[in-house]
Structures are given as structure tokens and as C-alpha cells.
Design a protein around this motif. Structure first.
Motif, PDB file in Angstrom:
ATOM      1  N   ASP A   1       0.524  -0.871   0.181  1.00 27.49           N
ATOM      2  CA  ASP A   1       0.145   0.014  -0.288  1.00 27.49           C
ATOM      3  C   ASP A   1       0.806   0.959  -0.193  1.00 27.49           C
ATOM      4  O   ASP A   1       1.846   0.790   0.612  1.00 27.49           O
ATOM      5  CB  ASP A   1      -0.938  -0.040   1.210  1.00 27.49           C
ATOM      6  N   PRO A   2       0.753   2.213  -0.986  1.00 32.23           N
ATOM      7  CA  PRO A   2       1.903   3.248  -1.216  1.00 32.23           C
ATOM      8  C   PRO A   2       1.430   3.829  -0.082  1.00 32.23           C
ATOM      9  O   PRO A   2       2.183   4.339   0.271  1.00 32.23           O
ATOM     10  CB  PRO A   2       1.000   4.214  -2.738  1.00 32.23           C
ATOM     11  N   ALA A   3      -0.248   4.705   0.766  1.00 31.35           N
ATOM     12  CA  ALA A   3      -0.184   5.178   2.071  1.00 31.35           C
ATOM     13  C   ALA A   3       1.029   4.385   3.171  1.00 31.35           C
ATOM     14  O   ALA A   3       1.594   5.357   3.812  1.00 31.35           O
ATOM     15  CB  ALA A   3      -1.584   4.645   2.083  1.00 31.35           C
ATOM     16  N   VAL A   4       0.982   3.583   3.270  1.00 28.65           N
ATOM     17  CA  VAL A   4       1.576   2.753   4.182  1.00 28.65           C
ATOM     18  C   VAL A   4       2.903   3.103   4.082  1.00 28.65           C
ATOM     19  O   VAL A   4       3.945   3.555   5.225  1.00 28.65           O
ATOM     20  CB  VAL A   4       1.164   1.326   4.362  1.00 28.65           C
ATOM     21  N   LEU A   5       3.501   2.649   2.950  1.00 23.31           N
ATOM     22  CA  LEU A   5       4.944   2.914   2.491  1.00 23.31           C
ATOM     23  C   LEU A   5       5.229   4.736   2.585  1.00 23.31           C
ATOM     24  O   LEU A   5       6.664   5.339   3.522  1.00 23.31           O
ATOM     25  CB  LEU A   5       5.284   2.869   0.961  1.00 23.31           C
ATOM     26  N   ALA A   6       4.339   5.284   2.289  1.00 21.75           N
ATOM     27  CA  ALA A   6       4.548   6.945   2.801  1.00 21.75           C
ATOM     28  C   ALA A   6       4.428   7.352   3.811  1.00 21.75           C
ATOM     29  O   ALA A   6       5.498   8.523   4.662  1.00 21.75           O
ATOM     30  CB  ALA A   6       3.568   8.035   1.855  1.00 21.75           C
ATOM     31  N   THR A   7       3.608   6.637   4.564  1.00 21.39           N
ATOM     32  CA  THR A   7       3.529   6.754   6.529  1.00 21.39           C
ATOM     33  C   THR A   7       4.388   6.713   7.133  1.00 21.39           C
ATOM     34  O   THR A   7       5.580   7.516   7.630  1.00 21.39           O
ATOM     35  CB  THR A   7       2.481   6.030   6.769  1.00 21.39           C
ATOM     36  N   GLY A   8       5.449   5.540   6.937  1.00 22.91           N
ATOM     37  CA  GLY A   8       6.753   4.965   7.526  1.00 22.91           C
ATOM     38  C   GLY A   8       7.626   5.555   7.077  1.00 22.91           C
ATOM     39  O   GLY A   8       8.741   6.054   7.657  1.00 22.91           O
ATOM     40  N   ALA A   9       8.014   5.862   5.012  1.00 23.29           N
ATOM     41  CA  ALA A   9       8.839   7.421   5.014  1.00 23.29           C
ATOM     42  C   ALA A   9       8.483   8.568   5.446  1.00 23.29           C
ATOM     43  O   ALA A   9       9.800   8.923   6.436  1.00 23.29           O
ATOM     44  CB  ALA A   9       8.748   7.559   3.412  1.00 23.29           C
ATOM     45  N   GLY A  10       7.124   9.189   5.815  1.00 26.68           N
ATOM     46  CA  GLY A  10       7.298  10.217   6.701  1.00 26.68           C
ATOM     47  C   GLY A  10       7.571  10.443   8.196  1.00 26.68           C
ATOM     48  O   GLY A  10       8.407  11.205   8.574  1.00 26.68           O
ATOM     49  N   LEU A  11       7.090   8.870   8.138  1.00 23.23           N
ATOM     50  CA  LEU A  11       7.494   9.449  10.044  1.00 23.23           C
ATOM     51  C   LEU A  11       9.258   8.841  10.545  1.00 23.23           C
ATOM     52  O   LEU A  11      10.336   9.421  11.655  1.00 23.23           O
ATOM     53  CB  LEU A  11       6.775   7.515  11.051  1.00 23.23           C
TER      54      LEU A  11
END
Length: 853
Positions: free
Chosen positions: A355-365
Motif C-alpha cells: 500500500d503506497p499510503a503505508v509506505l509513505a507513512t513509514g517514510a514520513g515518520l
């Protein structure tokens, strides 16, 4: 290129090990967040596809009580009630009996009326024609026939025309696969994975539910739905189709939140490692920053350069973490799916969804954590005047003063954490916010406490080891700006690891003790099924009668577990109990008396409810619970007692069988508890019961209470396997953190070691002194980790578990072994971390060590 950028780049190139360890530490934290997010999202995606595939375009569904619906109601809804778009559904689970006896995959049986499916589920309705070339007449006319998807067929090793052996509710059955579908859309392919689609009559035969339906899916307007709801017969109801999705999502909400919080804890430890790395980088380059300031560099340029370095580290750590997270998610996905199937509902999760949203969240965090961790070091780099930056004369004095100020801030954070935890005794989000504040408080207090421990150890070490021992302690105090950070980093990581370990051990001890009293009967008999299926399986009447006739049986209780609706529409698990005189012996009462509980189960009208259900609905003895029944509408039942239970997180209620029979059209039995007759041993009763089960047509699971306790603890351990993985991640970050911190610390002491060598210290003495100092710092970290870990374990066990699942622990104890592990882990990590830099410094040429003097 900006000179400050070149300075930073050269610094990290010279300290590649420090850079690599910091990046890897944060990467592990990001990996934990990404892996948990992907595993949860993949499970949710599989669940959504399954629900969407089986619900189709339905807007509402007609459902009944525990016994389901009469299949004639489908005809009446279409003809008498004027709803033409209606399709009956009957669902159940089974196990495929494959040649490989060790593998019995769970399958779902979906009974439908193919002629009624097209308007609601086009991928199921009127299968024939251009889509699959399937003769619908065969599916409807030939008994024992099923349709599966190609992926399911390949997983089961069966082709079109082949047969498949099944175990359905303990009975063996055989079906024939008349067609293998190759759906082109994801909804059908994923939603029908591991599903046997069959005609309604075949499904009723397989599930042994003749003339019954689970539900009727319909497509109507809101106004027509109101009219239909008023026309339905007693014991049936109309509900929105979307409600089922919300109910099942709510079941796993606390489970998912706790997993995500554990991932964030690993990221917090990783972020502190970045903070530690940047602080060391700033301290090591103070003279360089001072020279740059003296040559005209502005504070803003220095600040920006430090944050830029943190951003680069964050990008590297994030990329590494995402890669590690995807790999780790494949491991966690199986554990998450197994836990959901054990406790909540049966589902098939075969594919990891990126899921791109999960990957983006991990990267953002990850990036946010790195930037936030570097803010204080960057601020420190620009606040020191150029003259003081070049000379370290006042640095340690300010570090000591700063540790006292940080300790004061830590006390305020601790107070804030207590206030947040007390603000709302049911909010999980506030619970984790309070835990975060407590952890930040302990990290703020750690440098000051480290100074106290080091000063206190100076005299005892002097007596024990002489001058080198005293020097090791005093030197560590004199470098508090660096040793305080090293100890804090290690303390936080080890405390997180031992906190999780202590929580698991304490909770497991509670469950083990509870099982010792809850399993009061000598032998238990049920149909083999996962815990998530306990309300759907039924024992055959012949099996129950055979057990009742055993001469070895002194007393017997039967249980029927079902799902019922509370008046507001909330789903509840209810157990109808035909109690013996000893049934209540296994209940640990929290509210109410054993006498009241016994009276309620002996043909009484009152309920017994478990602690989680009492917590969730805010009920107690003397309150009433209103449930919807098949025969009498809404019925209000008083609560006679509240008992302790750890088997069902959403709680359940117990009602006398006689009262249940008067309220519901259902005579099934789910399980039986047996007590040995006087003069008969448990072993003899177990043998006789197993012989009766072997003679029965239905396969039954027969277990003595001790065997059931062991099996229950195995499920417990399997459930917490995910937490154990996260605990190992925290330990990995702990090792990386102390290795990075102490390596940087020792290598920075080159001139100090050179001075010792110049006044006569041998390389062996220097190596022993430095290694001893590392062990001392590890001991300080381990001692500080004990109270921090105890606080974290108590918060997770007594606060988070209470708010997530509604139960309280029998007692909270901090296992001594965990405290010993904390100290040993910290000391070992510090000792191993210091071996290489200590030997390197001790063997360095004297001229190189004193070159800067």
C-alpha cells in the motif's frame, strides 16, 4: 559547495561505522512501522474483498437469531413482500482433507441460489454463458457439487471433475468440483479465494442445517426497507449490509492499534539513536564549528547544515527501513492472519499488499523522527560562542547543569504523563500518549541519574580496583555530555525490550493461573474448530447422548455458544448452559456471589457476564441487559454476577439453558464438560470418553483439563509471537545504539588516552580501564532500565490491556529474571561495544594520540 557541508561529509566518512549503525538503527524502527502497517493493511484488504465479493450490490440483509432463518422466507420476501431482488445465503467453514495430513487448510462454504444472484453479485449469478461455460443446471441438480477459483483449485491440488474430501463440523464429506473459475477482476479473484461456491441444498446438506439460511441479501430503497422491516416475522430483522463490515472491523480494532503502537515504540528507540548520533557528531565537531563561526559562518548556516545532515541520514534510514519492512511484513502477515483466524473470524490472506499510503507513512515518520531528533543538537551547535566552541573548558560544566535542568523537565513530563493517563480511563490513544510522556520523562532524567550512579561508584571501585577503578568512574563523570547520552540510549532500548518481555510474562502467568481454576471439569469435548468458529460449530445430538450414557460420568454440563443482539444492535456472545452442581466452581467472581451465580444457572432468569463485557457495556450486578430473542422480542435480563475471563476479549454472557430454550428456537450444543463419577479416575473417564468419540460418526476433540490448558497457552504464545518479534527488534536497536555511542565516545578520547600513555600507562592498563568503564556504563544503563521497564510493563499490562480488552490482571509481578536479563544485556552490549575501540586506542602510536596537543 558549502564548506560546512564538506565538513559534515568528511566527518561521517571518517566515522563510517557510526553512520552505518545510526542509519541501520533508525531503519529497523521504520521497518517495524512499515511491516506492521503492510501486514494490517493486507489483512484488511483481504477482508474487504471477501466482504465486497459476498455482499455485492446488496443494500440490506435480513437476519435471524442463532438458528438462522427458514428458507421459505426467501420466497415470501420476493412474492408476498414485493422485493424481487433478494438472494439467500448460507455460510460455514470446513477443512480440506488433503493427502498431506499435516495440512488442513480452512475453506469457506458459500451456499447460494444461482438464479437469484445476477442482480446482486454478477460474478456469482448465472455463471453460465460467455463467462465460464458452466451448466447452472448441474450445480442445482447434482448434489455434492461445488465451484472454485483457479487459484483455490491449484492450492488444493484438484481439477475440474475431481473430488475433494472435507471435514465439516466434525463430519467427513466429499464434494465434486464441476468447474474451475478464472475470474478476471480482483474482486472475484481475491474475494472468492478458498471459497467453495455451491447450491443452497448442497450447502444445507454439508453444514447439516436443512431448511435453514444465514441471511437474505436484498437490494431496496430506504423507503422500501422501512416497509419490509415492519412486515418481517418475529425473530427476524433488517439491517444495513455495511453493518457487518463495521462489526468485524471493530473486533480487530484494539489488536491492530496495539500492533501499530509497538511499531511506533521501535521507531522511538531508533529516533533516539539518531538523536544520539547527531549529538555526538556536534560534540565531536565543536572546534570545527567554532572555527567556522570565527571565520564568518552564521548561526543559521550551522543550524541548516546539521539539519541537512539529519535529513540525509533520515533518507538513507528510510530507504533501508522500507526495504527491511517489506521483507519483515511477509513474516508478520502470517502471524497477523493466524491471530485473526484464531480469535476473530476465518479469512484467507495470501498476498502482501504494498500500500503506497503505508509506505509513505513509514517514510514520513522516519524523516520526521530524524529531523526532530536533530533539532536539539543543531540548536546546541549554534548557541555556543565561537571561543567556547573551540575550547571544551565549560562544556562538561554546562552538561552537568543541563542534566539537572533536564531532570526537572523530566519530572514535569512524568507529571503530565500521569495526568494524561488519568484523563480518560477508556481511551487507548491517551494511554499510548501517556506512555510516550513517561518514556520521554525517563530519558530526560537518565543523564542526571547516570551522574549520581557514577559518582556513587567512584569510591567502591577505588577500594576494589585501586586508581584505575576510581579513574574509570571519575572520567565517565567528567564526560557526562557524552556518557549520559550513551547510557540514555541503551537504557531506553533495553527498557523497551524488557518492558514488553515482562508484560508478556505477567499476562501469561495470569492466564495460566486463571486456566487452572477456570477449567474445573475433568474432561472437555467439542467439535474441532478455531476459536473464531466457536459460535458456529455444533455437536450432533447422537454424540451428546453417547457422552451422557457413559457410566464413568458423574456430572455433565452442556454449552451452546451463539451470537445474539443487544437491544441497540450490538453483537454479544451468549452461552446457554445446562449446569451441573459443579459448573460454577470454575468461575472467579469479581462482582456477586457464587451462590447467586449457581442459582442463575440452575434454571434461573438472570445472566452471568464476563469482566470484558461488563467493562465494555459499563454493567454490574443489579443492572439489566436487554437482548433480542426469536420468540419474545426484546427481553430484559438481570445480571447476577460478573466473572473473570481471558478467553474472549469482547466478553460473553452465560444463561441457564432452560431460559435460553424459552427465548430462542435453537436446540444445538457446542461443547460438553464432564466430571468423573466417584471411584473413577480422570484417566479412566478420559479413556472412556475417547472411546465414545472414536465410535461416533462425528469427529470430536476430547481433552483433559490439563491438555486444554496447555493448548490454550500455545494459542496465547502464538498470539504474542508478533510482540516477541518486535521485542527482538528493540533489542537489536539497543545493541546498535550502545555500539554506536560507545564507539564514538572511545574514539573521541584519543588525546586523553595519549596523555595516560605519556605518563606511564601501558596499553594493557589502558585497555582494561576503558573496557571497565564501558562495563560500568552498561551497568548504569541496566539499573536505570529496570524501573523504566517496570513502569512500561505495568502500563502495557494494566492500562493498555484494560482499555483494549477490558480485563484486569490477577496480579502484577515483575519477574526477577527479566531484571537480571536487563542488566546482563546492557553490560554485555556495552562491553562488546567497547572492545574494538578500546583495543584500537590502547595500541595506537603515542605520537598519533598526542598529535593535536
Amino acid at each position: 559547495m558549502n564548506p560546512l557541508v564538506r565538513i559534515g561529509g568528511r566527518h561521517f566518512l571518517r566515522h563510517r561505522a557510526q553512520l552505518a549503525l545510526a542509519v541501520f538503527g533508525v531503519g529497523i524502527g521504520v521497518a517495524a512501522v512499515v511491516a506492521i502497517g503492510l501486514a494490517n493493511e493486507s489483512a484488511s484488504r483481504a477482508f474487504d474483498l471477501s466482504v465486497d465479493s459476498l455482499s455485492g450490490r446488496a443494500t440490506h440483509r435480513v437476519v435471524g437469531g442463532p438458528g438462522g432463518l427458514e428458507d421459505d422466507l426467501h420466497r415470501r420476501i420476493r412474492t408476498e413482500f414485493g422485493v424481487p431482488t433478494a438472494a439467500p445465503v448460507l455460510e460455514g467453514t470446513c477443512r480440506a482433507l488433503l493427502p498431506d495430513d499435516a495440512r488442513r487448510p480452512t475453506l469457506r462454504i458459500l451456499g447460494i441460489d444461482p438464479l437469484a444472484e445476477a442482480p446482486l453479485r454478477p460474478h456469482l449469478g448465472a455463471f453460465g454463458g460467455r463467462q465460464t461455460q458452466l451448466d447452472v443446471g448441474r450445480l442445482m441438480a447434482e448434489p455434492g457439487t461445488v465451484v472454485v477459483t483457479g487459484e483455490t483449485a491449484r492450492a488444493l491440488g484438484v481439477d475440474a471433475g475431481g473430488s475433494l474430501a472435507l471435514e465439516v463440523a466434525g463430519f467427513e464429506a466429499r464434494v465434486r468440483v464441476i468447474s474451475v473459475l478464472e475470474p478476471t477482476d480482483e474482486l472475484a479473484a481475491r474475494g472468492l479465494d478458498h471459497v467453495l461456491v455451491t447450491d443452497m441444498s448442497t450447502a444445507q446438506d454439508l453444514l447439516r442445517r436443512p431448511g435453514r439460511l444465514d441471511r437474505i441479501d436484498i437490494l431496496v430503497s430506504d423507503s422500501a426497507a422501512e416497509s419490509l422491516a415492519a412486515s418481517l416475522p418475529e425473530g427476524t430483522r433488517l439491517e444495513p449490509a455495511e453493518r457487518q463490515r463495521g462489526v468485524l472491523r471493530d473486533l480487530t480494532r484494539a489488536f491492530r492499534i496495539n500492533l501499530e503502537a509497538m511499531g511506533m515504540l521501535a521507531l522511538l528507540v531508533g529516533a533516539f539513536l539518531i538523536h544520539n548520533t547527531m549529538r555526538f557528531a556536534v560534540v565531536q565537531r565543536r572546534p570545527l564549528f567554532g572555527i567556522a563561526r570565527a571565520l564568518g559562518a552564521t548561526p543559521r548556516q550551522v543550524f541548516t547544515s546539521v539539519l541537512g545532515e539529519a535529513l540525509v541520514l533520515g533518507c538513507l534510514a528510510t530507504l533501508l527501513g522500507i526495504g527491511l519492512g517489506i521483507g519483515l511484513a511477509h513474516l508478520l502477515l502470517g502471524l497477523v492472519a493466524r491471530t485473526i483466524e484464531d480469535f476473530y473470524f476465518s479469512m484467507s490472506v495470501r498476498e502482501l499488499v504494498l500500500d503506497p499510503a503505508v509506505l509513505a507513512t513509514g517514510a514520513g515518520l522516519g524523516l520526521t523522527a530524524c529531523i526532530a531528533a536533530a533539532l536539539l543538537p543543531a540548536r546546541e551547535a549554534v548557541r555556543v560562542p565561537a571561543r567556547e566552541a573551540i575550547h571544551r573548558a565549560g562544556l562538561e560544566t554546562r552538561a552537568t547543569q543541563g542534566s539537572r535542568r533536564a531532570a526537572g523537565i523530566g519530572l514535569l513530563l512524568l507529571l503530565a504523563g500521569v495526568v494524561v493517563l488519568q484523563a480518560d480511563d477508556r481511551s487507548i490513544a491517551l494511554a499510548y500518549t501517556g506512555i510516550l510522556l513517561v518514556l520521554l520523562a525517563t530519558t530526560s532524567l537518565a543523564p542526571w541519574c547516570t551522574g549520581l550512579l557514577l559518582r556513587a561508584s567512584s569510591r567502591p571501585l577505588g577500594r576494589l580496583l585501586g586508581g584505575p577503578g576510581r579513574y574509570a568512574a571519575q572520567s565517565a563523570v567528567g564526560s557526562l555530555s557524552r556518557t549520559g547520552l550513551a547510557v540514555t540510549a541503551l537504557m531506553l532500548a533495553v527498557a523497551a525490550a524488557i518492558g514488553l518481555g515482562a508484560m508478556i510474562q505477567t499476562f501469561r502467568g495470569t492466564v495460566s493461573t486463571w486456566l487452572g481454576t477456570a477449567l474445573a471439569a475433568d474432561v472437555y469435548v467439542t467439535v474441532p474448530a478455531a476459536m473464531s468458529e466457536r459460535t458456529s460449530v455444533q455437536m450432533a445430538p447422537d454424540s451428546v447422548r453417547a457422552l451422557e450414557a457413559l457410566p464413568e460420568v458423574g456430572e455433565l454440563s452442556t454449552y451452546r455458544r451463539v451470537e445474539v443482539l443487544e437491544a441497540t444492535g450490538l453483537r454479544l456472545e451468549l452461552a446457554a448452559v445446562r449446569a451441573s452442581s459443579r459448573t460454577v466452581e470454575g468461575l472467579s467472581m469479581l462482582d456477586g456471589t457464587e451462590e447467586a451465580a449457581r442459582a442463575a444457572l440452575q434454571n434461573g432468569e438472570a445472566l452471568l457476564i464476563s469482566e470484558p463485557l461488563a467493562w465494555r457495556l459499563r454493567l454490574g450486578v443489579g443492572d439489566e441487559l436487554v437482548i433480542r430473542t426469536d420468540t419474545r422480542g426484546n427481553v430484559s435480563l438481570p445480571i447476577a454476577a460478573v466473572f473473570r475471563d481471558y478467553a474472549a476479549e469482547r466478553g460473553w454472557a452465560m444463561l441457564a439453558r432452560a431460559r435460553y430454550d424459552a427465548l430462542f428456537d435453537d436446540d444445538a450444543v457446542t461443547s460438553v464438560a464432564l466430571w468423573a463419577r466417584e471411584g473413577t479416575t480422570v484417566a479412566e473417564l478420559l479413556e472412556a470418553t475417547q472411546d465414545a468419540a472414536d465410535r461416533a460418526e462425528q469427529r470430536l476433540a476430547v481433552q483433559a483439563s490439563e491438555g486444554l490448558r496447555v493448548a490454550s497457552l500455545e494459542i496465547f504464545d502464538r498470539t504474542f509471537a508478533i510482540t516477541a518479534v518486535l521485542r527482538l527488534l528493540c533489542l537489536a536497536v539497543a545493541g546498535l545504539g550502545i555500539f554506536s555511542a560507545l564507539s564514538a565516545l572511545q574514539l573521541e578520547r584519543r588525546r586523553e588516552v595519549g596523555a595516560l600513555r605519556a605518563i606511564g600507562a601501558t596499553p594493557r592498563q589502558v585497555a582494561v580501564m576503558l573496557t571497565g568503564q564501558n562495563l560500568l556504563l552498561g551497568l548504569c544503563a541496566g539499573l536505570l532500565a529496570i524501573p523504566t521497564g517496570m513502569a512500561l510493563a505495568w502500563l502495557l499490562a494494566a492500562v493498555v490491556n484494560r482499555r483494549s480488552f477490558g480485563w484486569t490482571l490477577l496480579e502484577f509481578g515483575f519477574p526477577p529474571g527479566v531484571a537480571v536479563d536487563a542488566v546482563l544485556t546492557a553490560v554485555a552490549a556495552a562491553g562488546l561495544a567497547g572492545i574494538w575501540p578500546s583495543l584500537r586506542l590502547a595500541r595506537a602510536p603515542l605520537s598519533a594520540a598526542l598529535r593535536d596537543e
